[in-house]
Design a protein around this motif. Structure first.
Motif, short mmCIF file in Angstrom:
data_model
loop_
_atom_site.label_atom_id
_atom_site.label_comp_id
_atom_site.label_asym_id
_atom_site.label_seq_id
_atom_site.Cartn_x
_atom_site.Cartn_y
_atom_site.Cartn_z
N GLY A 1 0.81 -1.21 0.00
CA GLY A 1 0.00 0.00 0.00
C GLY A 1 0.84 1.26 0.00
O GLY A 1 0.56 2.22 -0.74
N VAL A 2 1.88 1.26 0.80
CA VAL A 2 2.74 2.44 0.91
C VAL A 2 3.43 2.74 -0.43
O VAL A 2 3.56 3.90 -0.83
N SER A 3 3.83 1.69 -1.12
CA SER A 3 4.51 1.93 -2.41
C SER A 3 3.55 2.50 -3.45
O SER A 3 3.92 3.37 -4.24
N VAL A 4 2.31 2.01 -3.43
CA VAL A 4 1.30 2.54 -4.36
C VAL A 4 1.01 4.01 -4.02
O VAL A 4 1.01 4.88 -4.89
N LEU A 5 0.78 4.27 -2.74
CA LEU A 5 0.54 5.65 -2.30
C LEU A 5 1.73 6.55 -2.64
O LEU A 5 1.57 7.66 -3.16
N GLY A 6 2.91 6.03 -2.38
CA GLY A 6 4.13 6.81 -2.59
C GLY A 6 4.31 7.24 -4.03
O GLY A 6 4.58 8.42 -4.31
N VAL A 7 4.15 6.31 -4.94
CA VAL A 7 4.39 6.65 -6.34
C VAL A 7 3.31 7.58 -6.87
O VAL A 7 3.58 8.46 -7.71
N VAL B 1 12.00 -1.61 8.59
CA VAL B 1 11.46 -1.00 7.38
C VAL B 1 12.57 -0.42 6.51
O VAL B 1 13.42 0.31 7.02
N ALA B 2 12.56 -0.76 5.24
CA ALA B 2 13.41 -0.04 4.29
C ALA B 2 12.51 1.03 3.69
O ALA B 2 11.58 0.70 2.94
N PRO B 3 12.70 2.28 4.06
CA PRO B 3 11.75 3.32 3.65
C PRO B 3 11.73 3.55 2.15
O PRO B 3 12.62 3.12 1.42
N LEU B 4 10.70 4.23 1.73
CA LEU B 4 10.51 4.51 0.30
C LEU B 4 11.75 5.12 -0.33
O LEU B 4 12.33 6.06 0.21
N MET C 1 10.32 2.12 -4.20
CA MET C 1 10.46 0.79 -3.59
C MET C 1 10.45 0.95 -2.08
O MET C 1 10.99 1.91 -1.51
N THR C 2 9.83 0.00 -1.43
CA THR C 2 9.93 -0.08 0.02
C THR C 2 9.95 -1.56 0.39
O THR C 2 9.60 -2.41 -0.43
N ALA C 3 10.42 -1.88 1.59
CA ALA C 3 10.46 -3.28 2.02
C ALA C 3 10.25 -3.36 3.51
O ALA C 3 10.50 -2.41 4.26
N ILE D 1 7.63 -2.73 -5.36
CA ILE D 1 8.21 -1.77 -6.31
C ILE D 1 7.11 -1.38 -7.30
O ILE D 1 6.54 -2.23 -7.98
N VAL D 2 6.82 -0.10 -7.36
CA VAL D 2 5.67 0.36 -8.17
C VAL D 2 6.07 1.54 -9.05
O VAL D 2 6.76 2.45 -8.59
N ASP D 3 5.63 1.52 -10.30
CA ASP D 3 5.84 2.68 -11.19
C ASP D 3 4.51 3.21 -11.69
O ASP D 3 3.46 2.60 -11.46
N ARG D 4 4.56 4.34 -12.37
CA ARG D 4 3.35 4.94 -12.94
C ARG D 4 3.50 5.03 -14.45
O ARG D 4 3.13 6.01 -15.09
N GLY D 5 4.03 3.99 -15.02
CA GLY D 5 4.32 4.01 -16.45
C GLY D 5 3.19 3.49 -17.31
O GLY D 5 2.04 3.43 -16.88
#
Lengths: 277, 96
Positions: free
Chosen positions: A50-56, A106-109, A164-166, A179-183
């Motif tokens: 969720g955080v990766s989706v929100l982040g990107v 946590v490996a932050p964004l 990316m976050t982990a 790992i999420v992109d907006r491509g």
């Protein structure tokens, strides 16, 4: 003002990510100079997915000149993860300053716009805080991360690259990487070379391997299938969301690749690896 | 001697290594390339390396003039998949 109300738990996995993506779609109408609001005050759980989706999406909106306001989660534990994952800082400053936040499980964004060997350093360092990572497990983890980020660079055309976050789960010795992109999505990328490609066929092809858009001369269609092979070998889980399709691999089960009713803007690759004993 | 791009770019590092190998390769000399110590080399790294070698001298002579040493078994697996894909000539014909 466009707003997204996230009043549900965002767990790992397909349904949560699709539900989140669907809610955030309300913000697509925001244009440069607009303000938009993401309300997570009632959110009861947050995951790396969720955080990766929100982040990107926050990065993408800010890149487009949209002012993003956020009501962060109120519940203590969720709020704590909101901060440690780097989301709070990302919303406030528009950048991932991971070095400030780097602690705990946590490996932050992190934002990646160019693929480099060091892309996997932070995730490896995070796991090493808990266990002595074997050379093989370190290599598995690094290759998975680097393959996905290289794919984003080569094919996604994402204006903000990827984030990316982990999260390391000490109890079970597993790491979840998101790992999420907006491509443009895997389907649109592959279509350039294979016009018969649909969203489902695209995911069937990349998980199997040897199909590539050949966006660059270094492409041989191996990246995602290499990640799939490693996840399979380590008995992990994997989820790929791209456009109108999802591919899900659970331990000891075959791939489940289906068309989804809700479209995902970009591509998300989420995987779990067992790296501890 | 390391042949890594200063910024750690996977693609540029693959090219740098290939160019270094090509500088030393000849019909009567074997160049030893060690990947041990290199961490997280994704397929693109090996693809770039192999493609550059292929462009200049072809892959037919590869085994007789270049000797590879791998740091881990998974590293060798990733290389082998790139090697096989290169041999199959993905660019000209979709496989399967």
């Amino acid at each position: 003002m466009p707003q997204a109300q996230i009043d549900f738990d965002i767990n790992e996995g397909l349904s949560s990510v699709l539900a989140l993506g669907d809610q955030l779609r309300q913000l697509d109408q925001a244009r440069a100079g607009d303000r938009c609001l993401i309300d997570l005050s009632s959110c009861g759980h947050l995951s790396p997915d969720g955080v990766s989706v929100l982040g990107v999406i926050v990065l993408d909106l800010k890149h487009a000149g949209v002012v993003v306001d956020c009501l962060p989660p109120i519940r203590d534990q969720v709020r704590q993860y909101w901060i440690s994952s780097g989301m709070e800082q990302l919303v406030q400053s528009g950048v991932c300053k991971s070095e400030i936040l780097h602690s705990g499980e946590v490996a932050p964004l992190q934002q990646h716009t160019k693929a480099a060997f060091s892309d996997s350093d932070q995730v490896v360092c995070m796991v090493r805080r808990f266990i002595e990572l074997s050379a093989d497990h370190e290599e598995y983890l690094r290759i998975c991360v680097n393959e996905v980020i290289q794919n984003v660079q080569d094919h996604s055309e994402s204006a903000v690259g990827c984030v990316m976050t982990a999260l390391y789960k000490e109890g079970c010795g597993e790491i979840r990487v998101a790992i999420v992109d907006r491509g443009v999505g895997i389907c649109n990328s592959l279509k350039k070379r294979f016009p018969d490609t649909t969203a489902v066929i695209a995911l069937e092809r990349v998980t199997k391997g040897r199909y590539s858009a050949m966006s660059r001369s270094n492409n041989m269609g191996l990246g995602i299938s290499n990640v799939c092979g490693i996840v399979n070998e380590l008995g992990g889980d994997m989820l790929i969301l791209s456009g109108n399709a999802s591919a899900e691999k659970r331990t000891d089960r075959p791939w489940n690749i289906v068309e989804s009713l809700k479209s995902f803007a970009g591509t998300g690759v989420f995987f779990t690896l067992r790296v501890g004993s | 001697m390391d042949h890594l791009d200063a910024e750690g770019s996977v693609i540029r590092s693959g090219r740098l290594l290939a160019d270094a190998v090509l500088k030393h390769v000849s019909i009567d000399r074997v160049v030893v390339v060690s990947f041990s110590g290199l961490k997280g080399a994704a397929s693109s790294y090996f693809n770039v390396f192999l493609r550059r070698i292929q462009e200049v001298c072809g892959l037919a002579v590869f085994d007789s003039v270049i000797q590879l040493e791998f740091g881990t078994s998974i590293q060798k697996q990733i290389f082998d998949r790139s090697w096989n894909a290169m041999q199959d000539g993905l660019r000209n014909s979709p496989l399967d």
